[in-house]
Every structure is written in structure tokens, then in C-alpha cells.
Design a protein around this motif. Structure first.
Motif, PDB file in Angstrom:
ATOM      1  N   ASP A  86       0.841  -1.202   0.000  1.00  7.94           N
ATOM      2  CA  ASP A  86       0.000   0.000   0.000  1.00  7.94           C
ATOM      3  C   ASP A  86       0.873   1.247   0.000  1.00  7.94           C
ATOM      4  O   ASP A  86       0.432   2.318   0.404  1.00  7.94           O
ATOM      5  N   ASP A  87       2.120   1.093  -0.432  1.00  3.26           N
ATOM      6  CA  ASP A  87       3.061   2.185  -0.266  1.00  3.26           C
ATOM      7  C   ASP A  87       2.618   3.526  -0.820  1.00  3.26           C
ATOM      8  O   ASP A  87       2.685   4.517  -0.115  1.00  3.26           O
ATOM      9  N   VAL A  88       2.162   3.545  -2.077  1.00  9.50           N
ATOM     10  CA  VAL A  88       1.837   4.884  -2.594  1.00  9.50           C
ATOM     11  C   VAL A  88       0.689   5.508  -1.826  1.00  9.50           C
ATOM     12  O   VAL A  88       0.643   6.721  -1.645  1.00  9.50           O
ATOM     13  N   GLU A 147       6.502   3.971  -7.622  1.00  5.46           N
ATOM     14  CA  GLU A 147       6.746   2.852  -6.716  1.00  5.46           C
ATOM     15  C   GLU A 147       6.450   3.265  -5.272  1.00  5.46           C
ATOM     16  O   GLU A 147       5.870   2.518  -4.496  1.00  5.46           O
ATOM     17  N   ASP A 148       6.870   4.462  -4.934  1.00  8.16           N
ATOM     18  CA  ASP A 148       6.598   4.984  -3.590  1.00  8.16           C
ATOM     19  C   ASP A 148       6.754   6.511  -3.623  1.00  8.16           C
ATOM     20  O   ASP A 148       7.122   7.088  -4.657  1.00  8.16           O
ATOM     21  N   GLY A 149       6.485   7.138  -2.511  1.00  8.75           N
ATOM     22  CA  GLY A 149       6.564   8.599  -2.450  1.00  8.75           C
ATOM     23  C   GLY A 149       7.968   9.119  -2.690  1.00  8.75           C
ATOM     24  O   GLY A 149       8.162  10.181  -3.288  1.00  8.75           O
ATOM     25  N   HIS A 150       8.944   8.341  -2.252  1.00 15.89           N
ATOM     26  CA  HIS A 150      10.332   8.805  -2.357  1.00 15.89           C
ATOM     27  C   HIS A 150      10.767   8.896  -3.813  1.00 15.89           C
ATOM     28  O   HIS A 150      11.349   9.875  -4.243  1.00 15.89           O
ATOM     29  N   SER A 151      10.457   7.837  -4.556  1.00 18.35           N
ATOM     30  CA  SER A 151      10.852   7.879  -5.970  1.00 18.35           C
ATOM     31  C   SER A 151      10.001   8.882  -6.744  1.00 18.35           C
ATOM     32  O   SER A 151      10.458   9.450  -7.741  1.00 18.35           O
ATOM     33  N   SER A 203      19.438   7.647   0.810  1.00 20.30           N
ATOM     34  CA  SER A 203      18.775   6.419   0.392  1.00 20.30           C
ATOM     35  C   SER A 203      17.283   6.605   0.641  1.00 20.30           C
ATOM     36  O   SER A 203      16.883   7.498   1.407  1.00 20.30           O
ATOM     37  N   ARG A 204      16.479   5.767   0.028  1.00 21.22           N
ATOM     38  CA  ARG A 204      15.048   5.856   0.327  1.00 21.22           C
ATOM     39  C   ARG A 204      14.789   5.475   1.790  1.00 21.22           C
ATOM     40  O   ARG A 204      13.827   5.917   2.395  1.00 21.22           O
ATOM     41  N   ASN A 205      15.674   4.657   2.339  1.00 18.33           N
ATOM     42  CA  ASN A 205      15.527   4.316   3.763  1.00 18.33           C
ATOM     43  C   ASN A 205      15.704   5.558   4.632  1.00 18.33           C
ATOM     44  O   ASN A 205      15.051   5.726   5.659  1.00 18.33           O
ATOM     45  N   ASP A 206      16.626   6.404   4.215  1.00 16.74           N
ATOM     46  CA  ASP A 206      16.837   7.695   4.847  1.00 16.74           C
ATOM     47  C   ASP A 206      15.571   8.537   4.793  1.00 16.74           C
ATOM     48  O   ASP A 206      15.147   9.150   5.765  1.00 16.74           O
ATOM     49  N   GLN A 207      14.985   8.541   3.587  1.00 20.85           N
ATOM     50  CA  GLN A 207      13.808   9.370   3.368  1.00 20.85           C
ATOM     51  C   GLN A 207      12.623   8.914   4.209  1.00 20.85           C
ATOM     52  O   GLN A 207      11.932   9.717   4.815  1.00 20.85           O
ATOM     53  N   VAL A 208      12.396   7.595   4.206  1.00 21.67           N
ATOM     54  CA  VAL A 208      11.216   7.117   4.935  1.00 21.67           C
ATOM     55  C   VAL A 208      11.425   7.323   6.429  1.00 21.67           C
ATOM     56  O   VAL A 208      10.495   7.693   7.160  1.00 21.67           O
ATOM     57  N   LEU A 209      12.665   7.159   6.885  1.00 28.30           N
ATOM     58  CA  LEU A 209      12.930   7.359   8.314  1.00 28.30           C
ATOM     59  C   LEU A 209      12.675   8.795   8.736  1.00 28.30           C
ATOM     60  O   LEU A 209      12.006   9.053   9.737  1.00 28.30           O
ATOM     61  N   SER A 228      16.247   2.069  15.365  1.00 27.97           N
ATOM     62  CA  SER A 228      15.181   2.816  16.039  1.00 27.97           C
ATOM     63  C   SER A 228      13.885   2.810  15.244  1.00 27.97           C
ATOM     64  O   SER A 228      12.840   3.180  15.760  1.00 27.97           O
ATOM     65  N   ARG A 229      13.942   2.409  13.979  1.00 29.22           N
ATOM     66  CA  ARG A 229      12.701   2.355  13.212  1.00 29.22           C
ATOM     67  C   ARG A 229      11.859   1.206  13.761  1.00 29.22           C
ATOM     68  O   ARG A 229      12.300   0.064  13.823  1.00 29.22           O
ATOM     69  N   GLY A 230      10.648   1.516  14.133  1.00 31.70           N
ATOM     70  CA  GLY A 230       9.807   0.496  14.752  1.00 31.70           C
ATOM     71  C   GLY A 230       9.849   0.638  16.256  1.00 31.70           C
ATOM     72  O   GLY A 230       8.823   0.723  16.905  1.00 31.70           O
ATOM     73  N   GLY A 233      20.110  -3.499  10.847  1.00 22.92           N
ATOM     74  CA  GLY A 233      20.106  -3.075   9.444  1.00 22.92           C
ATOM     75  C   GLY A 233      18.700  -2.963   8.890  1.00 22.92           C
ATOM     76  O   GLY A 233      17.727  -3.337   9.548  1.00 22.92           O
ATOM     77  N   TYR A 234      18.605  -2.419   7.681  1.00 25.67           N
ATOM     78  CA  TYR A 234      17.286  -2.250   7.056  1.00 25.67           C
ATOM     79  C   TYR A 234      16.788  -3.557   6.466  1.00 25.67           C
ATOM     80  O   TYR A 234      17.562  -4.323   5.891  1.00 25.67           O
ATOM     81  N   HIS A 235      15.516  -3.793   6.621  1.00 25.44           N
ATOM     82  CA  HIS A 235      14.844  -4.922   5.976  1.00 25.44           C
ATOM     83  C   HIS A 235      13.512  -4.421   5.484  1.00 25.44           C
ATOM     84  O   HIS A 235      12.874  -3.599   6.148  1.00 25.44           O
ATOM     85  N   ARG A 236      13.085  -4.927   4.366  1.00 20.13           N
ATOM     86  CA  ARG A 236      11.854  -4.421   3.784  1.00 20.13           C
ATOM     87  C   ARG A 236      10.647  -4.688   4.677  1.00 20.13           C
ATOM     88  O   ARG A 236       9.621  -4.010   4.571  1.00 20.13           O
ATOM     89  N   ASP A 237      10.791  -5.656   5.579  1.00 16.09           N
ATOM     90  CA  ASP A 237       9.718  -5.911   6.550  1.00 16.09           C
ATOM     91  C   ASP A 237       9.228  -4.610   7.190  1.00 16.09           C
ATOM     92  O   ASP A 237       8.048  -4.451   7.511  1.00 16.09           O
ATOM     93  N   LEU A 238      10.184  -3.693   7.405  1.00 12.99           N
ATOM     94  CA  LEU A 238       9.873  -2.476   8.165  1.00 12.99           C
ATOM     95  C   LEU A 238       8.820  -1.610   7.479  1.00 12.99           C
ATOM     96  O   LEU A 238       8.185  -0.775   8.117  1.00 12.99           O
ATOM     97  N   GLN A 239       8.668  -1.829   6.186  1.00 13.22           N
ATOM     98  CA  GLN A 239       7.636  -1.101   5.451  1.00 13.22           C
ATOM     99  C   GLN A 239       6.268  -1.264   6.121  1.00 13.22           C
ATOM    100  O   GLN A 239       5.449  -0.356   6.120  1.00 13.22           O
ATOM    101  N   GLY A 240       6.041  -2.440   6.700  1.00 18.92           N
ATOM    102  CA  GLY A 240       4.750  -2.716   7.338  1.00 18.92           C
ATOM    103  C   GLY A 240       4.449  -1.825   8.533  1.00 18.92           C
ATOM    104  O   GLY A 240       3.295  -1.705   8.947  1.00 18.92           O
ATOM    105  N   SER A 241       5.483  -1.169   9.063  1.00 18.15           N
ATOM    106  CA  SER A 241       5.228  -0.320  10.236  1.00 18.15           C
ATOM    107  C   SER A 241       4.444   0.942   9.864  1.00 18.15           C
ATOM    108  O   SER A 241       3.804   1.554  10.715  1.00 18.15           O
ATOM    109  N   LYS A 242       4.486   1.309   8.582  1.00 15.59           N
ATOM    110  CA  LYS A 242       3.780   2.541   8.194  1.00 15.59           C
ATOM    111  C   LYS A 242       2.271   2.381   8.313  1.00 15.59           C
ATOM    112  O   LYS A 242       1.583   3.268   8.816  1.00 15.59           O
ATOM    113  N   GLY A 243       1.760   1.238   7.837  1.00 13.15           N
ATOM    114  CA  GLY A 243       0.311   0.999   7.924  1.00 13.15           C
ATOM    115  C   GLY A 243      -0.132   0.973   9.379  1.00 13.15           C
ATOM    116  O   GLY A 243      -1.194   1.497   9.732  1.00 13.15           O
TER     117      GLY A 243
HETATM  118  N1  ARG Z   1       8.983   1.620   1.098  1.00 13.45           N
HETATM  119  C1  ARG Z   1      10.129   1.395   1.905  1.00 13.45           C
HETATM  120  C2  ARG Z   1       9.804   1.415   3.376  1.00 13.45           C
HETATM  121  O1  ARG Z   1       8.796   1.943   3.779  1.00 13.45           O
HETATM  122  C3  ARG Z   1      11.154   2.461   1.724  1.00 13.45           C
HETATM  123  C4  ARG Z   1      11.886   2.269   0.466  1.00 13.45           C
HETATM  124  C5  ARG Z   1      13.026   1.441   0.652  1.00 13.45           C
HETATM  125  N2  ARG Z   1      12.920   0.411  -0.311  1.00 13.45           N
HETATM  126  C6  ARG Z   1      13.935  -0.411  -0.558  1.00 13.45           C
HETATM  127  N3  ARG Z   1      13.734  -1.325  -1.399  1.00 13.45           N
HETATM  128  N4  ARG Z   1      15.075  -0.283   0.054  1.00 13.45           N
HETATM  129  O2  ARG Z   1      10.574   0.892   4.145  1.00 13.45           O
END
Ligand code: ARG
Length: 430
Positions: free
Chosen positions: A24-26, A84-88, A110-116, A233-235, A318-328
Motif C-alpha cells: 500500500d506504499d503509494v 513505486e513509492d513517495g520517495h521515488s 537512500s530511500r531508507n533515509d527518506q522514509v525514516l 530505532s525504526r519500529g 540493518g534495514y529490511h523491507r519488513d519495516l515497510q509494514g510499520s507505516k500501515g
Molecule cells: N517503502 C520502503 C519502506 O517503507 C522504503 C523504500 C526502501 N525500499 C527499498 N527497497 N530499500 O521501508
């Protein structure tokens, strides 16, 4: 999703896989988009300060970012599945408008920077809101505690009539609760008030980024120093924020319960203005307290969000895409929780006590504790006094009044010594 910024030649993009990855990113990123734009401008300023961008390029980027923000607010720009997402989307738009200058903005981030950074700014805003609403709710409760300090109401334990209580005590309880909720939200805000921008994907970058500048420009209290910790610290911060919100929605849930009981025909202690009730579609005689019930239900969403994030965090560093789920989760939890808290000040200000029903619910047995404690004061060992009062619970209460019982309840904080001034002082200091 037309162009993927990271796409490599020769690798075909599978639409179903991309759809799954984007989730549901966008849609969710719409919530964080303006914060992302704001942080992008700060990042561009930082790049100009270390010579990666010229002043002219920075001016162009700042202008286009501001324009994008305006277009997003007016609806002229829609963040949808073209991206793909707000960052891009931000980078794509800057590239479309500014060509190579637009492409330069992603240097050192990085987009990870942006979302954080975007979610961090968003969390700060929401925590400030929890704090100010809690403060507002506490004020209504404090004012009514003062105004109705002497109004007797029955006090319950185990939903059984227990002792005489007062509206002053009931209100003071909520006042102190929401003062604490305001403090907790503000304390949590201070915890998360640190700038993760400039940590790249969690390992820094080979540029002397001006992180002090972005920290100040974005109004953060401090820089989050370690790139590794920025990801850790994300999450964790989201969880802390939901915990702070949950303090308030838990208190709200308990008030809602009281009001549900107190407005029932069986108790009949409280009347609500008509707009807080709805009619039944089948039972013509009914007015239902739906607002109170939905307010009570919101803590479930906050708790669900907390659980979802806690489960997501079972990850290595480190970053894992799992963290995307924290936004919802934060969107849902804060969306529901704040919407309910926003209705609470007016609800509390407008509820009315039905004094006749309150008085009728105070029976002589409710003075038994007073009788026992009085005997203890007179020198009878408390256990004996207790037994005697229990045996004569009914008769012992005869002739006593709720007012006298309340006036004699002089333990600090109780009806005879409410100490509202202490609560008022804490409220002022919020
Ligand atoms: N949508 C990702 C998130 O919320 C941020 C983008 C990072 N994507 C990536 N493939 N590294 O975490």
C-alpha cells in the motif's frame, strides 16, 4: 509504476511481484509525502553547503519541491500507482522538471533515509497532538472537578456499590490521568526528536554531509548519531509513540465504559446531549450511545498497531523491507486513536449528571466504612470495628448524609482534601 529508478537493463519486471512489493506504499506514503518533501529540501541545502550543488541548482530544487507540495495539497499532483513509492515520486518529478539537477538530489541519501526522516517528523507531529489533546481533556476534567466537587455520586468497586464518592473525585481522577498522558506523550516526543537524515541506508556515506544543518533546518532537538541505530530505532520509536497514545486511549476506554454504564436505564446517572446518541433502525424506543462505544473501540486499533510492529521487529540489525509494514500500523493506530481523543473534550464538557438518580443510588450500607474508621479513631482495633460495622451496616448508616461523609474524607486526594491545586500546578507546567 512506469520507471523504476533502480531498474537494471535486461532484468524484466514482473508486475505481480512489483505490486506485492509496493503493497500500500503509494497510498500510505501520501500521509508522509509532505514531510518527505520538507526533508528533501533540507537535504538539498545540505548538499549545497558541501559543494555538491550550486546555489542556482539548490534554488531550482527548492522551488520545485515547494511547487510539488502545493500541487499535492491542491490535488493537482496525485501520488498513485504510477510511482513505486513517495520517495521515488519526488525524484521523478524533480528530474522531469529540472533534468540533471533533479537527478542530483539523491546524492548521499537512500530511500531508507527518506522514509525514516519523513515518518520521524510525522510521529513528532502526532505525539504533539496526543499531548495537546490530553492537556485539553485534563482541563475539562479539572474545571468540572472544581465546579462539581461536592456533588455526591456512588463509588463502586467490582461494579458493586461501595462507598460515597463525589463528582469531584471522579473528575479529578481523569484530570490526573490525562495530565500523565500529556507528560508521557511529551516525553516520548523528546525521545524520538532526533534526526536520522544523513545516515543513508544505515551505514553512512562517503561524503561529509552537513547533518548539523539538516538537524536544525528540520527542527530536531538532536542528531541521531549512529547510522546503525537510526535503522534500529525504526519500529522501536513507533512502538514508543503508540505506547504513549495507548496510555490516553486506555484512559478513554475506561471513561467510555463508565459512561456506557452510567447512561443505561439501570444506572441513569448521566444524560448525554442528543448528538452523541443514535436511533435504532429496528427498536423505535432506543437511543444508543454509539459514539461512546466507537470511542471505546479505538484502543483495539492502537493495541493492534503496537502488536503488528512488535512482531515486525523480530529482525537482525540493518534495514529490511519488513519495516515497510510499520507505516500501515502507525497510520491506522494514530488515525483511529486521535479521532477518538479529539471528540473527548466536548463530550466531557457536555455530559450532565442526573442528581436525583445519583442520590437515590446511595444507600445506608455505603457508610459502613466511615463507621468502621470512626470507631478505629475512637480506639477500637480496626478489625473489631470492621466486624461491628459489617453486622450493623444498614442501621449504622441511618441519619448520615453523603455530604458529611464527603466532608470527613480528608485523606489527601480524597473528597475532603481534593488537592486540585496540585493538579492545577502540574497542568500549568505542561
Ligand atoms: N517503502 C520502503 C519502506 O517503507 C522504503 C523504500 C526502501 N525500499 C527499498 N527497497 N530499500 O521501508
Amino acid at each position: 509504476m512506469s520507471d523504476l529508478l533502480w531498474q537494471k537493463p535486461g532484468v524484466e519486471v514482473d508486475a505481480r511481484i512489483q505490486h506485492f512489493l509496493a503493497g500500500d506504499d503509494v497510498v500510505l506514503d501520501r500521509e508522509f509525502f509532505l514531510h518527505d518533501i520538507r526533508a528533501s529540501a533540507a537535504h538539498a541545502q545540505g548538499l549545497q553547503r558541501i559543494g555538491i550543488l550550486s546555489s542556482g541548482e539548490l534554488a531550482g530544487l527548492e522551488r520545485e519541491l515547494a511547487q510539488l507540495g502545493d500541487d499535492f495539497r491542491s490535488g493537482a499532483f496525485v501520488l498513485d500507482e504510477r510511482y513505486e513509492d513517495g520517495h521515488s515520486a519526488i525524484e521523478a518529478r524533480l528530474t522531469e522538471r529540472l533534468g540533471d539537477t533533479g537527478r542530483k538530489i539523491h546524492a548521499g541519501r537512500s530511500r531508507n533515509d527518506q522514509v525514516l526522516v519523513a515518518t520521524r517528523l510525522w510521529l513528532k507531529e502526532k505525539l504533539a497532538r496526543v499531548s495537546s489533546l490530553s492537556r485539553e481533556i485534563a482541563k475539562v476534567a479539572l474545571d468540572r472537578a472544581q465546579a462539581e466537587r461536592d456533588l455526591p455520586i456512588p463509588g463502586y468497586t467490582h461494579v458493586q456499590r461501595a462507598v460515597v464518592s463525589s463528582a469531584g473525585m471522579w473528575w479529578a481522577g481523569w484530570a490526573e490521568a490525562f495530565i500523565d498522558d500529556a507528560v508521557r506523550a511529551a516525553d516520548t516526543l523528546a525521545l524520538v526528536d532526533c534526526n536520522p537524515l544523513g545516515t543513508a541506508a544505515g551505514y553512512g556515506v562517503n561524503l561529509a554531509l552537513d547533518r548539523d544543518h539538516t538537524t536544525t533546518a528540520l527542527g530536531f532537538g538532536r542528531m541521531q548519531v549512529s547510522p546503525v541505530y537510526a535503522q534500529l530505532s525504526r519500529g522501536k520509536f513507533e512502538l514508543a509513540a503508540l505506547e504513549a497514545l495507548g496510555s490516553a486511549t486506555l484512559d478513554l476506554r475506561r471513561i467510555a465504559w463508565d459512561l456506557s454504564l452510567f447512561t443505561s436505564a439501570e444506572f441513569g446517572f448521566v444524560a448525554l446531549p442528543a448528538q452523541y446518541t443514535t436511533g435504532s433502525s429496528i427498536m423505535p424506543n432506543k437511543r444508543n450511545p454509539d459514539v461512546i462505544e466507537l470511542m471505546r473501540a479505538t484502543h483495539a486499533s492502537v493495541a493492534a498497531a503496537r502488536t503488528e510492529i512488535e512482531q515486525l521487529l523480530s529482525l537482525p540489525s540493518g534495514y529490511h523491507r519488513d519495516l515497510q509494514g510499520s507505516k500501515g500500523a502507525i497510520f491506522h493506530g494514530f488515525g483511529r486513536g486521535l479521532a477518538a481523543l479529539e471528540l473527548l473534550p466536548a463530550l466531557l464538557a457536555n455530559l450532565e449528571w442526573r442528581e436525583d438518580r445519583l442520590r437515590a443510588a446511595i444507600d445506608p450500607g455505603m457508610y459502613a466504612t466511615d463507621v468502621a474508621v470512626e470507631a478505629a479513631v475512637a480506639g477500637v482495633p480496626f478489625r473489631e470495628a470492621y466486624r461491628a460495622a459489617a453486622a450493623g451496616a444498614g442501621p449504622a448508616g441511618e441519619g448520615r448524609t453523603p455530604e458529611a461523609s464527603l466532608a470527613a474524607r480528608v485523606s489527601p486526594g480524597a473528597a475532603g482534601d481534593l488537592r486540585l491545586d496540585a493538579l492545577q500546578a502540574r497542568w500549568e507546567a505542561l
